[in-house]
Write a protein that holds these residues in place. Structure first.
Motif, PDB file in Angstrom:
ATOM      1  N   LEU A   8       0.820  -1.221   0.000  1.00  0.00           N
ATOM      2  CA  LEU A   8       0.000   0.000   0.000  1.00  0.00           C
ATOM      3  C   LEU A   8       0.852   1.268   0.000  1.00  0.00           C
ATOM      4  CD1 LEU A   8      -2.851  -1.048   2.460  1.00  0.00           C
ATOM      5  CD2 LEU A   8      -2.954  -0.934  -0.049  1.00  0.00           C
ATOM      6  N   PHE A   9       1.854   1.312   0.851  1.00  0.00           N
ATOM      7  CA  PHE A   9       2.717   2.493   0.887  1.00  0.00           C
ATOM      8  C   PHE A   9       3.431   2.665  -0.451  1.00  0.00           C
ATOM      9  CE2 PHE A   9       3.037   2.341   5.713  1.00  0.00           C
ATOM     10  CZ  PHE A   9       2.452   3.582   5.899  1.00  0.00           C
ATOM     11  N   PHE A  10       4.063   1.591  -0.899  1.00  0.00           N
ATOM     12  CA  PHE A  10       4.910   1.712  -2.076  1.00  0.00           C
ATOM     13  C   PHE A  10       4.102   1.967  -3.339  1.00  0.00           C
ATOM     14  CE2 PHE A  10       7.168   0.094  -5.731  1.00  0.00           C
ATOM     15  CZ  PHE A  10       8.341   0.802  -5.632  1.00  0.00           C
ATOM     16  N   ALA A  11       3.058   1.180  -3.574  1.00  0.00           N
ATOM     17  CA  ALA A  11       2.267   1.331  -4.802  1.00  0.00           C
ATOM     18  C   ALA A  11       1.689   2.738  -4.909  1.00  0.00           C
ATOM     19  CB  ALA A  11       1.158   0.282  -4.841  1.00  0.00           C
ATOM     20  N   ASN A  12       1.161   3.261  -3.807  1.00  0.00           N
ATOM     21  CA  ASN A  12       0.561   4.599  -3.854  1.00  0.00           C
ATOM     22  C   ASN A  12       1.611   5.696  -3.992  1.00  0.00           C
ATOM     23  OD1 ASN A  12      -2.483   4.473  -3.527  1.00  0.00           O
ATOM     24  ND2 ASN A  12      -1.832   3.073  -1.903  1.00  0.00           N
ATOM     25  N   LEU A  13       2.773   5.486  -3.405  1.00  0.00           N
ATOM     26  CA  LEU A  13       3.858   6.462  -3.543  1.00  0.00           C
ATOM     27  C   LEU A  13       4.302   6.581  -5.001  1.00  0.00           C
ATOM     28  CD1 LEU A  13       6.065   8.275  -2.220  1.00  0.00           C
ATOM     29  CD2 LEU A  13       7.438   6.211  -1.959  1.00  0.00           C
ATOM     30  N   VAL A  14       4.546   5.458  -5.649  1.00  0.00           N
ATOM     31  CA  VAL A  14       5.027   5.488  -7.032  1.00  0.00           C
ATOM     32  C   VAL A  14       3.896   5.870  -7.988  1.00  0.00           C
ATOM     33  CG1 VAL A  14       6.206   4.170  -8.834  1.00  0.00           C
ATOM     34  CG2 VAL A  14       6.764   3.757  -6.443  1.00  0.00           C
ATOM     35  N   HIS A  15       2.670   5.513  -7.635  1.00  0.00           N
ATOM     36  CA  HIS A  15       1.527   5.882  -8.463  1.00  0.00           C
ATOM     37  C   HIS A  15       1.356   7.399  -8.521  1.00  0.00           C
ATOM     38  CE1 HIS A  15      -2.293   5.959 -10.387  1.00  0.00           C
ATOM     39  NE2 HIS A  15      -3.024   6.139  -9.295  1.00  0.00           N
ATOM     40  N   ARG A  16       1.513   8.066  -7.386  1.00  0.00           N
ATOM     41  CA  ARG A  16       1.292   9.515  -7.376  1.00  0.00           C
ATOM     42  C   ARG A  16       2.453  10.295  -7.978  1.00  0.00           C
ATOM     43  NH1 ARG A  16      -0.390  13.407  -2.300  1.00  0.00           N
ATOM     44  NH2 ARG A  16      -2.290  12.146  -2.391  1.00  0.00           N
ATOM     45  N   PHE A  17       3.700   9.823  -7.766  1.00  0.00           N
ATOM     46  CA  PHE A  17       4.855  10.657  -8.100  1.00  0.00           C
ATOM     47  C   PHE A  17       5.749  10.048  -9.184  1.00  0.00           C
ATOM     48  CE2 PHE A  17       4.199  11.593  -3.480  1.00  0.00           C
ATOM     49  CZ  PHE A  17       3.755  12.896  -3.630  1.00  0.00           C
ATOM     50  N   ASN A  18       6.381  10.944  -9.901  1.00  0.00           N
ATOM     51  CA  ASN A  18       7.566  10.591 -10.676  1.00  0.00           C
ATOM     52  C   ASN A  18       8.757  10.951  -9.803  1.00  0.00           C
ATOM     53  OD1 ASN A  18       9.071   9.780 -13.009  1.00  0.00           O
ATOM     54  ND2 ASN A  18       9.448  11.952 -13.433  1.00  0.00           N
ATOM     55  N   ILE A  19       9.579   9.972  -9.490  1.00  0.00           N
ATOM     56  CA  ILE A  19      10.656  10.145  -8.515  1.00  0.00           C
ATOM     57  C   ILE A  19      11.985  10.187  -9.246  1.00  0.00           C
ATOM     58  CG2 ILE A  19      11.713   9.223  -6.420  1.00  0.00           C
ATOM     59  CD1 ILE A  19       9.070   7.667  -5.980  1.00  0.00           C
ATOM     60  N   THR A  20      12.740  11.265  -9.086  1.00  0.00           N
ATOM     61  CA  THR A  20      14.008  11.438  -9.777  1.00  0.00           C
ATOM     62  C   THR A  20      15.089  11.871  -8.787  1.00  0.00           C
ATOM     63  OG1 THR A  20      13.417  13.728 -10.332  1.00  0.00           O
ATOM     64  CG2 THR A  20      12.924  12.020 -11.974  1.00  0.00           C
ATOM     65  N   PRO A  21      16.373  11.719  -9.158  1.00  0.00           N
ATOM     66  CA  PRO A  21      17.461  12.122  -8.256  1.00  0.00           C
ATOM     67  C   PRO A  21      17.487  13.633  -8.041  1.00  0.00           C
ATOM     68  CG  PRO A  21      18.266  10.691 -10.025  1.00  0.00           C
ATOM     69  CD  PRO A  21      16.879  11.104 -10.392  1.00  0.00           C
ATOM     70  N   LYS A  22      18.130  14.024  -6.965  1.00  0.00           N
ATOM     71  CA  LYS A  22      18.319  15.451  -6.686  1.00  0.00           C
ATOM     72  C   LYS A  22      19.028  16.113  -7.856  1.00  0.00           C
ATOM     73  CE  LYS A  22      20.521  18.530  -3.306  1.00  0.00           C
ATOM     74  NZ  LYS A  22      21.342  18.572  -2.061  1.00  0.00           N
ATOM     75  N   ASP A  23      20.044  15.447  -8.387  1.00  0.00           N
ATOM     76  CA  ASP A  23      20.701  15.832  -9.627  1.00  0.00           C
ATOM     77  C   ASP A  23      21.371  14.578 -10.178  1.00  0.00           C
ATOM     78  OD1 ASP A  23      23.617  15.706  -8.755  1.00  0.00           O
ATOM     79  OD2 ASP A  23      22.891  17.231  -7.363  1.00  0.00           O
ATOM     80  N   PRO A  24      21.780  14.583 -11.456  1.00  0.00           N
ATOM     81  CA  PRO A  24      22.296  13.359 -12.074  1.00  0.00           C
ATOM     82  C   PRO A  24      23.496  12.749 -11.350  1.00  0.00           C
ATOM     83  CG  PRO A  24      21.822  15.005 -13.756  1.00  0.00           C
ATOM     84  CD  PRO A  24      21.668  15.692 -12.428  1.00  0.00           C
ATOM     85  N   ASP A  25      24.225  13.566 -10.590  1.00  0.00           N
ATOM     86  CA  ASP A  25      25.425  13.071  -9.906  1.00  0.00           C
ATOM     87  C   ASP A  25      25.167  12.715  -8.440  1.00  0.00           C
ATOM     88  OD1 ASP A  25      27.007  13.458 -12.201  1.00  0.00           O
ATOM     89  OD2 ASP A  25      27.198  15.599 -11.715  1.00  0.00           O
ATOM     90  N   SER A  26      23.893  12.658  -8.046  1.00  0.00           N
ATOM     91  CA  SER A  26      23.608  12.418  -6.623  1.00  0.00           C
ATOM     92  C   SER A  26      22.733  11.188  -6.409  1.00  0.00           C
ATOM     93  CB  SER A  26      22.928  13.649  -6.011  1.00  0.00           C
ATOM     94  OG  SER A  26      21.659  13.857  -6.605  1.00  0.00           O
ATOM     95  N   LEU A  27      23.023  10.126  -7.152  1.00  0.00           N
ATOM     96  CA  LEU A  27      22.306   8.870  -6.913  1.00  0.00           C
ATOM     97  C   LEU A  27      22.650   8.345  -5.524  1.00  0.00           C
ATOM     98  CD1 LEU A  27      22.753   7.036 -10.343  1.00  0.00           C
ATOM     99  CD2 LEU A  27      20.624   7.953  -9.384  1.00  0.00           C
ATOM    100  N   PRO A  28      21.668   7.821  -4.814  1.00  0.00           N
ATOM    101  CA  PRO A  28      21.951   7.315  -3.467  1.00  0.00           C
ATOM    102  C   PRO A  28      22.895   6.127  -3.494  1.00  0.00           C
ATOM    103  CG  PRO A  28      19.745   6.689  -4.163  1.00  0.00           C
ATOM    104  CD  PRO A  28      20.261   7.652  -5.187  1.00  0.00           C
ATOM    105  N   SER A  29      23.697   6.009  -2.452  1.00  0.00           N
ATOM    106  CA  SER A  29      24.601   4.867  -2.342  1.00  0.00           C
ATOM    107  C   SER A  29      23.794   3.589  -2.122  1.00  0.00           C
ATOM    108  CB  SER A  29      25.558   5.076  -1.166  1.00  0.00           C
ATOM    109  OG  SER A  29      26.289   3.887  -0.912  1.00  0.00           O
ATOM    110  N   LEU A  30      24.253   2.506  -2.726  1.00  0.00           N
ATOM    111  CA  LEU A  30      23.626   1.197  -2.500  1.00  0.00           C
ATOM    112  C   LEU A  30      24.468   0.337  -1.562  1.00  0.00           C
ATOM    113  CD1 LEU A  30      22.315   0.331  -6.095  1.00  0.00           C
ATOM    114  CD2 LEU A  30      21.084   1.369  -4.184  1.00  0.00           C
ATOM    115  N   LEU A  31      25.468   0.953  -0.934  1.00  0.00           N
ATOM    116  CA  LEU A  31      26.251   0.239   0.066  1.00  0.00           C
ATOM    117  C   LEU A  31      25.440   0.118   1.351  1.00  0.00           C
ATOM    118  CD1 LEU A  31      29.786   1.860  -0.405  1.00  0.00           C
ATOM    119  CD2 LEU A  31      29.009  -0.389  -1.191  1.00  0.00           C
TER     120      LEU A  31
END
Length: 499
Positions: A454-477
């Motif tokens: 419910l949280f995830f489906a509705n979050l992605v349904h409402r928004f287009n989610i993009t990085p702060k800027d192209p060089d600021s992808l979150p770390s996956l560590l």
């Protein structure tokens, strides 16, 4: 002569450490004296790699050593099912590598996560039945989660509009915590109560930081060490954190007690139900329902109900930022099936296979508990020709299954399509066990599954989610905590539907 004696003693000690103490257990990696195999796991944190390597080298069942304690590790689905489902009663007790610390911190072996025997059975049964009475898995619980979902979406949108970006982790954690606190104590963390959540988060971070200090072991196993100021400060700091964490639960319990009506069976929340059960059993000899147990049960429910779900969701957003093509597929599914800005409900789940596949892959990849909680044999056992003595710690190591390259090719990559079959439906993979297996499987599984969807489906349904800027992808560590967690990051949220 002296050197000969010393040499003989040293040789006997190594003989005992490297062979004699290991002879009654399944084979496994050679442990270092005193440290066991813990160094391999710590040096390759989160520890998946050595666990997978040892399975390849020693087979589905092997023994690793955590310090001086043998842990029989099970890393194969058929063996897991045979041991923990078919013969589940033989492995139902909980093993604890630091039982002394647990008893000190909790005031005894209390709660539901780290207990065994009659106490565990009664408390788990009561908890499950009560949660079901409050609508776990039903429409009533869905409405609670959807209400909180709306609060979360509005908050993320407001912050993103005002500042240009949002920090999703803290807001997700607040919403997930509000759901479990609403169930236990009947209120969410709105503006009036938000400070309670923030303080609990600070305390948990402090506790994790304190627990990382290896010197903490000394005042726990050797009480005399507390006479030394340095060790006494370490110990006292942990106890102070514990006392403040417990005070949060104790204060809420006392507020409920001051207004509760024991003359009827109606209950507004879990706290009401537990207090009434305590009252019913007050004359029962050796009742497992008492104040100290209740506080520890609240700690287990609250901690498990917040951290695992909120961290999984946070990893989910991080992965979307790394994989815009996946977000595009999700949006296409919502536009095709939902076709409006209405809230997505559990009734939509069967029509949203890619969303389910995404959440499955998210749980598999995030693999947030690298070392599963330990169980303990209740008698001497022989499994596949190997002896496991009574009282031995056993780990159902589902994290190895989730990263098994034969089951999930290229397991470190993120690929939701691995859960979609040729007909476009969700593929069932029996080795996918994110909530563990058997009688000790997560008791909050139903709530967690509903929240994630419910949280995830509705979050992605409402928004287009993009990085702060192209060089600021979150770390996956993955960073060290009770579960693997992402470092804080920011994202831009753009509403997909006009208000």
């Amino acid at each position: 002569m002296i050197w000969m004696i010393v040499g003989a003693v040293v040789a006997l000690w190594f003989f005992h450490q490297l062979y004699w103490k290991r002879r009654d257990y399944p084979p496994g990696p050679l442990p270092l004296p005193l440290l066991g195999n813990a160094l391999s796991i710590v040096s390759e944190y989160p520890g998946y790699a050595p666990l997978v390597r040892w399975k390849e080298q020693f087979g589905a069942i092997y023994t690793m050593w955590m310090g001086g304690i043998p842990v029989v590790t099970v890393a194969d689905y058929d063996a897991l099912h045979e041991m923990f489902v078919q013969d589940g009663e033989d492995y139902v007790d909980r093993a604890n590598l630091s039982s002394t610390f647990t008893e000190i911190f909790r005031g005894g072996l209390l709660g539901v996560v780290e207990t065994s025997g009659r106490l565990w059975r009664e408390q788990r049964r009561f908890t499950l039945h009560t949660l079901r009475d409050f609508g776990l898995g039903k429409d009533a619980m869905q409405e609670r989660i959807l209400d909180e979902t709306v609060h979360l979406l509005d908050l993320l949108e407001k912050e993103s509009v005002e500042t240009g970006t949002t920090s999703p982790i803290k807001h997700i954690e607040k919403s997930v915590a509000s759901v479990i606190n609403l169930v236990i104590f009947g209120y969410r963390f709105d503006e009036e109560h938000e400070h309670e959540l923030l303080r609990n988060r600070e305390l948990q971070d402090q506790l994790i930081a304190s627990s990382k200090n290896p010197m903490l072991v000394l005042p726990i196993v050797l009480p005399q060490a507390k006479m030394i100021p340095y060790f006494n400060r370490l110990y006292d700091n942990v106890i102070k954190i514990r006392d403040e964490q417990f005070a949060f639960f104790e204060n809420n319990i006392e507020k409920h007690r001051s207004r509760i009506d024991y003359s009827n069976d109606d209950c507004d929340d879990f706290c009401d139900a537990y207090l009434k059960e305590m009252e019913r059993r007050k004359d029962e000899k050796d009742s497992t329902f008492h104040e100290k147990q209740f506080v520890n049960l609240c700690l287990d429910l609250w901690s498990a109900g917040v951290e695992t779900t909120s961290m999984t969701m946070s990893w989910g957003i991080a992965q979307l930022l790394h994989h815009p093509e996946v977000q595009k597929k999700l949006h296409e599914e919502y536009d095709r099936v939902i076709g409006s800005d209405r809230l997505i409900s559990m009734q939509d789940k069967n029509s949203l296979p890619y969303t389910t596949a995404y959440i499955n892959e998210l749980q598999r990849w995030s693999n947030i508990q690298p070392l599963n909680l330990l169980r303990k044999t209740t008698k001497d056992l022989t499994v596949r020709g190997m002896t496991i003595p009574s009282g031995t710690a056993v780990a159902p190591q589902v994290s190895v299954l989730l990263y098994d390259s034969e089951i999930f090719p290229d397991p470190l990559s993120f690929n939701p399509d691995r859960f979609i079959d040729e007909s476009g439906k969700v593929k069932t993979i029996k080795q996918f066990l994110p909530f563990s297996i058997g009688k000790r499987a997560c008791l909050g599984e139903g709530l967690a599954r509903m929240e994630l969807f419910l949280f995830f489906a509705n979050l992605v349904h409402r928004f287009n989610i993009t990085p702060k800027d192209p060089d600021s992808l979150p770390s996956l560590l993955k960073t060290l905590a009770n579960v693997t967690k992402p470092a804080p990051f920011e994202a831009k949220l753009e509403r997909r539907f006009a208000k």
